[in-house]
Each structure stands twice: as C-alpha cells, then as structure tokens.
Design a protein around this motif. Structure first.
Motif, PDB file in Angstrom:
ATOM      1  N   PRO A 241      43.774  40.433  49.779  1.00 13.59           N
ATOM      2  CA  PRO A 241      44.507  40.532  48.509  1.00 13.59           C
ATOM      3  C   PRO A 241      43.946  39.636  47.404  1.00 13.59           C
ATOM      4  CG  PRO A 241      46.045  40.469  50.335  1.00 13.59           C
ATOM      5  CD  PRO A 241      44.691  40.210  50.927  1.00 13.59           C
ATOM      6  N   GLU A 242      43.417  38.464  47.770  1.00 13.58           N
ATOM      7  CA  GLU A 242      42.870  37.573  46.743  1.00 13.58           C
ATOM      8  C   GLU A 242      41.626  38.182  46.088  1.00 13.58           C
ATOM      9  OE1 GLU A 242      42.353  33.596  48.172  1.00 13.58           O
ATOM     10  OE2 GLU A 242      44.439  33.433  48.836  1.00 13.58           O
ATOM     11  N   ASP A 243      40.855  38.954  46.845  1.00 15.02           N
ATOM     12  CA  ASP A 243      39.715  39.649  46.253  1.00 15.02           C
ATOM     13  C   ASP A 243      40.175  40.774  45.331  1.00 15.02           C
ATOM     14  OD1 ASP A 243      37.579  38.155  47.238  1.00 15.02           O
ATOM     15  OD2 ASP A 243      37.476  39.281  49.113  1.00 15.02           O
ATOM     16  N   ILE A 244      41.284  41.416  45.692  1.00 11.90           N
ATOM     17  CA  ILE A 244      41.854  42.439  44.804  1.00 11.90           C
ATOM     18  C   ILE A 244      42.285  41.779  43.491  1.00 11.90           C
ATOM     19  CG2 ILE A 244      43.699  44.130  44.477  1.00 11.90           C
ATOM     20  CD1 ILE A 244      43.778  44.483  47.515  1.00 11.90           C
ATOM     21  N   ALA A 245      42.936  40.630  43.581  1.00 13.78           N
ATOM     22  CA  ALA A 245      43.391  39.917  42.381  1.00 13.78           C
ATOM     23  C   ALA A 245      42.215  39.552  41.486  1.00 13.78           C
ATOM     24  CB  ALA A 245      44.174  38.670  42.778  1.00 13.78           C
ATOM     25  N   LEU A 246      41.121  39.076  42.072  1.00 13.81           N
ATOM     26  CA  LEU A 246      39.929  38.741  41.290  1.00 13.81           C
ATOM     27  C   LEU A 246      39.372  39.965  40.570  1.00 13.81           C
ATOM     28  CD1 LEU A 246      38.056  36.339  43.739  1.00 13.81           C
ATOM     29  CD2 LEU A 246      38.833  35.737  41.441  1.00 13.81           C
ATOM     30  N   ALA A 247      39.285  41.079  41.305  1.00 15.28           N
ATOM     31  CA  ALA A 247      38.750  42.308  40.712  1.00 15.28           C
ATOM     32  C   ALA A 247      39.673  42.842  39.623  1.00 15.28           C
ATOM     33  CB  ALA A 247      38.546  43.367  41.799  1.00 15.28           C
ATOM     34  N   ALA A 248      40.984  42.779  39.871  1.00 15.65           N
ATOM     35  CA  ALA A 248      41.948  43.265  38.874  1.00 15.65           C
ATOM     36  C   ALA A 248      41.868  42.432  37.600  1.00 15.65           C
ATOM     37  CB  ALA A 248      43.364  43.229  39.445  1.00 15.65           C
ATOM     38  N   ALA A 249      41.761  41.104  37.742  1.00 17.30           N
ATOM     39  CA  ALA A 249      41.651  40.233  36.571  1.00 17.30           C
ATOM     40  C   ALA A 249      40.396  40.567  35.771  1.00 17.30           C
ATOM     41  CB  ALA A 249      41.633  38.767  37.008  1.00 17.30           C
TER      42      ALA A 249
ATOM     43  N   PRO B  55      29.301  49.041  46.361  1.00 17.81           N
ATOM     44  CA  PRO B  55      29.077  47.658  46.800  1.00 17.81           C
ATOM     45  C   PRO B  55      30.255  47.082  47.582  1.00 17.81           C
ATOM     46  CG  PRO B  55      29.602  47.719  44.459  1.00 17.81           C
ATOM     47  CD  PRO B  55      29.429  49.147  44.890  1.00 17.81           C
ATOM     48  N   VAL B  56      29.943  46.176  48.477  1.00 15.60           N
ATOM     49  CA  VAL B  56      30.952  45.360  49.160  1.00 15.60           C
ATOM     50  C   VAL B  56      30.935  44.022  48.427  1.00 15.60           C
ATOM     51  CG1 VAL B  56      31.642  44.281  51.334  1.00 15.60           C
ATOM     52  CG2 VAL B  56      30.555  46.540  51.350  1.00 15.60           C
ATOM     53  N   ASP B  57      31.800  43.884  47.423  1.00 17.99           N
ATOM     54  CA  ASP B  57      31.667  42.743  46.521  1.00 17.99           C
ATOM     55  C   ASP B  57      32.805  41.732  46.610  1.00 17.99           C
ATOM     56  OD1 ASP B  57      33.524  44.390  45.343  1.00 17.99           O
ATOM     57  OD2 ASP B  57      32.459  44.636  43.451  1.00 17.99           O
ATOM     58  N   GLY B  58      33.710  41.894  47.591  1.00 21.26           N
ATOM     59  CA  GLY B  58      34.718  40.873  47.814  1.00 21.26           C
ATOM     60  C   GLY B  58      34.103  39.643  48.468  1.00 21.26           C
ATOM     61  N   LYS B  59      34.703  38.489  48.238  1.00 23.93           N
ATOM     62  CA  LYS B  59      34.119  37.228  48.703  1.00 23.93           C
ATOM     63  C   LYS B  59      34.616  36.795  50.081  1.00 23.93           C
ATOM     64  CE  LYS B  59      33.449  35.483  44.001  1.00 23.93           C
ATOM     65  NZ  LYS B  59      33.747  34.417  43.022  1.00 23.93           N
ATOM     66  N   ILE B  60      35.791  37.284  50.494  1.00 24.55           N
ATOM     67  CA  ILE B  60      36.408  36.788  51.725  1.00 24.55           C
ATOM     68  C   ILE B  60      36.014  37.699  52.887  1.00 24.55           C
ATOM     69  CG2 ILE B  60      38.583  36.212  52.862  1.00 24.55           C
ATOM     70  CD1 ILE B  60      39.755  35.715  50.062  1.00 24.55           C
ATOM     71  N   LYS B  61      35.149  37.209  53.742  1.00 20.18           N
ATOM     72  CA  LYS B  61      34.623  37.985  54.860  1.00 20.18           C
ATOM     73  C   LYS B  61      35.542  37.857  56.078  1.00 20.18           C
ATOM     74  CE  LYS B  61      31.361  39.109  52.148  1.00 20.18           C
ATOM     75  NZ  LYS B  61      31.446  40.432  51.492  1.00 20.18           N
ATOM     76  N   LEU B  62      35.276  38.681  57.089  1.00 18.97           N
ATOM     77  CA  LEU B  62      36.126  38.697  58.282  1.00 18.97           C
ATOM     78  C   LEU B  62      36.233  37.318  58.915  1.00 18.97           C
ATOM     79  CD1 LEU B  62      37.736  40.170  60.487  1.00 18.97           C
ATOM     80  CD2 LEU B  62      35.554  40.677  61.619  1.00 18.97           C
TER      81      LEU B  62
ATOM     82  N   LEU C 292      46.852  36.869  40.847  1.00 19.45           N
ATOM     83  CA  LEU C 292      46.429  37.550  39.629  1.00 19.45           C
ATOM     84  C   LEU C 292      47.100  36.920  38.407  1.00 19.45           C
ATOM     85  CD1 LEU C 292      45.038  39.783  38.041  1.00 19.45           C
ATOM     86  CD2 LEU C 292      46.893  41.337  38.715  1.00 19.45           C
ATOM     87  N   THR C 293      48.397  36.662  38.512  1.00 20.43           N
ATOM     88  CA  THR C 293      49.126  36.027  37.406  1.00 20.43           C
ATOM     89  C   THR C 293      48.547  34.650  37.101  1.00 20.43           C
ATOM     90  OG1 THR C 293      51.153  37.229  37.951  1.00 20.43           O
ATOM     91  CG2 THR C 293      51.385  35.215  36.650  1.00 20.43           C
ATOM     92  N   ALA C 294      48.312  33.861  38.140  1.00 19.68           N
ATOM     93  CA  ALA C 294      47.777  32.510  37.954  1.00 19.68           C
ATOM     94  C   ALA C 294      46.421  32.542  37.243  1.00 19.68           C
ATOM     95  CB  ALA C 294      47.655  31.807  39.300  1.00 19.68           C
ATOM     96  N   GLN C 295      45.558  33.485  37.638  1.00 20.17           N
ATOM     97  CA  GLN C 295      44.236  33.588  37.017  1.00 20.17           C
ATOM     98  C   GLN C 295      44.338  33.941  35.543  1.00 20.17           C
ATOM     99  OE1 GLN C 295      41.288  36.016  39.258  1.00 20.17           O
ATOM    100  NE2 GLN C 295      42.799  35.917  40.908  1.00 20.17           N
ATOM    101  N   LEU C 296      45.183  34.922  35.217  1.00 19.85           N
ATOM    102  CA  LEU C 296      45.280  35.391  33.839  1.00 19.85           C
ATOM    103  C   LEU C 296      45.929  34.353  32.924  1.00 19.85           C
ATOM    104  CD1 LEU C 296      46.256  39.101  34.530  1.00 19.85           C
ATOM    105  CD2 LEU C 296      44.048  38.262  33.708  1.00 19.85           C
ATOM    106  N   VAL C 297      46.947  33.658  33.440  1.00 22.36           N
ATOM    107  CA  VAL C 297      47.575  32.586  32.659  1.00 22.36           C
ATOM    108  C   VAL C 297      46.555  31.474  32.396  1.00 22.36           C
ATOM    109  CG1 VAL C 297      49.299  30.752  32.729  1.00 22.36           C
ATOM    110  CG2 VAL C 297      49.944  33.064  33.402  1.00 22.36           C
ATOM    111  N   GLN C 298      45.788  31.126  33.417  1.00 25.59           N
ATOM    112  CA  GLN C 298      44.779  30.076  33.278  1.00 25.59           C
ATOM    113  C   GLN C 298      43.711  30.472  32.251  1.00 25.59           C
ATOM    114  OE1 GLN C 298      42.841  29.009  36.967  1.00 25.59           O
ATOM    115  NE2 GLN C 298      42.139  27.050  36.189  1.00 25.59           N
ATOM    116  N   SER C 299      43.472  31.782  32.126  1.00 25.63           N
ATOM    117  CA  SER C 299      42.494  32.275  31.156  1.00 25.63           C
ATOM    118  C   SER C 299      43.068  32.364  29.742  1.00 25.63           C
ATOM    119  CB  SER C 299      41.965  33.643  31.584  1.00 25.63           C
ATOM    120  OG  SER C 299      41.271  33.548  32.820  1.00 25.63           O
TER     121      SER C 299
END
Length: 291
Positions: free
Chosen positions: A178-186, A273-280, A16-23
C-alpha cells in the motif's frame, strides 16, 4: 493544489495524505467514520464525513478541487457487493462531472481489463468504463495483489502449519505494498496529464513458492509449505473463517482467475515496469512482526 482523498486513513489514504500535506497541498480526506475527524486534522488535512455513495455529498466536497484520488471501498457490505461498488463509482462520476475536476487518479487493479471471472475486480472494470467517459484527465492506477492480504493467512499458519489458496505454488503473482500505491498516487495527482492513461503499480513479482520461503524464513518456520486448495476447499475455508458467503465466492473466483493466468496476463505480457520500492523480502519482516 486542492486535492481530495477518498479511502479515509486506511493503508493507502494515511501515507498518501501525509505526503501531499508535506508537499504543501490543501488536502481534504473523505471518511464515513466521524471518529476519524481528529486523526485527519492531526495530519494537517481537512475532514469530509459522509458516504462515497452519496453524489450530493461528494459534489459539495469536490467543489473547487483540482485533483481527486478516487477509491471505492473493497467491501461494500456483505451483499450485492459488485452492485454497491459500481453505484459508488457512479456517485463519484456524477460528482466529478458536476464539479468539473480535471485530474482524477482512480485506484484500480490488475485484472480490471476483464469484464468477469475476476471476483470483486469486476466492479473496478465497470468503474473504469464509467470514468472513460468523463471530461477529465484520468489515470487508472492498477495495483497488484496486496501483500497485506497475506496477513489473513496467519491463523492458518498457526493452526495448520501451512499457507495456501486455490492457485499453485508456481504462479507468477504481481504484488504491491500500500505504501508504494500511495507514492504512485501522490506522483500522479501532482502530474500534468491529458486523456486517459493506465499505470500499473507493482512492488514485486513472485510465486507462492517464493512467498512461503520468505515468510517461513522470517518467522523461523523455514519448511512452511504452500498447499493448493480446490475452489471448493478455498470457498469452504473462507466461509468457516467468518467471511460472508458472497464475498467468499468472489475471492474464490478471483483465486481461480489468478490460477488461469488471465488476471495477471495484461501486466505480465506487456513488459510494464515493476517500480514499487518494497520487495517481498522487505515485506517478510513486516509479516513477521504481525505473526
């Protein structure tokens, strides 16, 4: 935007930090561990070292911020876990009110609509109620059952050749990476939003039967079985594995709540919706790399 991230550089906080800093945002990361300061700064963020239970520290950190990702640690000590979690939520709420941050994204969970019978999620239910009274825009980001919790089953697979818990192999479980949570939080932190809103973040919905099949295939154990334990067996196994008794009881209660269907009911019955990208199948490769 000036954005505050709690949760240090954990499985959610780091991406999440990496995404927001990059933005291009001005990001401050809260950590209780002073050793994380350099790693935080290396990501291009500022470090705020202190306790999320300290309202004065939080108020100083929140000063002038536009948005906050509010995450209370999942295990606030081995005793009085729910009480400690809610006290941290209270400290957040006091600091938010004092500094007048207008955009909050709170990490919550499936089952947070329930007052009890949901194990450690009960603390998040109480914090959601606290945040409902804030004069701010709040998104309750209700996450599914973390894929990475299954890493805890690796010793069981290696030692007994099984996976299992106190719920059946036919149970529909909303799962999340967790990476899908980070994307959604950002996304939510950068969104103009009014009032109080609930967003579920779910990567996949699968049964334990499907989970063991995916993991078994990935680790070359295609016959890996799922064994449904009794509540007593589940509790005893967690204590034997070294989990503090109070936390083990809460996790056993959460398993029973999943088994009854009530923890997943709000999500599963309302066509979210099931909108996370990382599937089982994607996570199974990650699981195999840890095995």
């Amino acid at each position: 935007m000036k954005i505050i991230i709690s949760g240090s550089l954990g499985n959610i906080g780091k991406p999440l930090t990496a995404q927001l800093v990059q933005s291009g945002h001005d990001v401050t990361v809260i950590s209780s561990n002073a050793d994380k300061k350099t790693a935080i700064e290396n990501l291009g963020a500022k470090a705020a070292i202190g306790s999320v239970s300290d309202a004065d520290f939080l108020s100083k950190t929140f000063e002038g911020a536009d948005a906050l990702f509010a995450m209370t640690p999942p295990n606030m000590g081995g005793q009085n876990i729910i009480k400690n979690t809610v006290e941290a939520g209270n400290a957040f709420a006091k600091a938010i009110q004092k500094t007048n941050i207008q955009r909050i994204v709170m990490l919550s969970s499936i089952g947070a609509d329930l007052e009890g019978g949901n194990g450690p999620i009960a603390g998040l239910h109480q914090i959601e109620k606290l945040y409902q009274n804030l004069d701010a825009s709040v998104t309750f980001l209700r996450a599914g059952y973390f894929y990475i919790n299954f890493f805890n089953d690796i010793p069981m697979i290696k030692g007994a050749g099984i996976m299992g818990a106190n719920f059946p192999d036919s149970l529909q479980i909303p799962l999340v990476h967790p990476e899908d949570i980070a994307l959604a939080a950002a996304e939510e932190l950068q969104k103009a939003q009014e009032g109080k809103n609930i967003r579920y973040i779910i990567s996949d919905v699968k049964t334990p039967s499907e989970i063991v099949k995916a993991f078994g295939t990935a680790i070359a154990k295609p016959e890996l079985p799922w064994v449904e334990f009794t509540d007593e067996q589940s509790l005893g196994g967690m204590i034997q594995a070294g989990l503090p008794e109070e936390m083990a009881n809460l996790y056993a209660e959460m398993g029973a709540g999943l088994r009854s269907g009530k923890i997943g009911a709000d999500f599963l019955s309302n066509n979210f919706p099931v909108d996370g990208k990382i599937k089982l199948e994607d996570f199974a490769k990650e699981f195999a790399s840890k095995f």
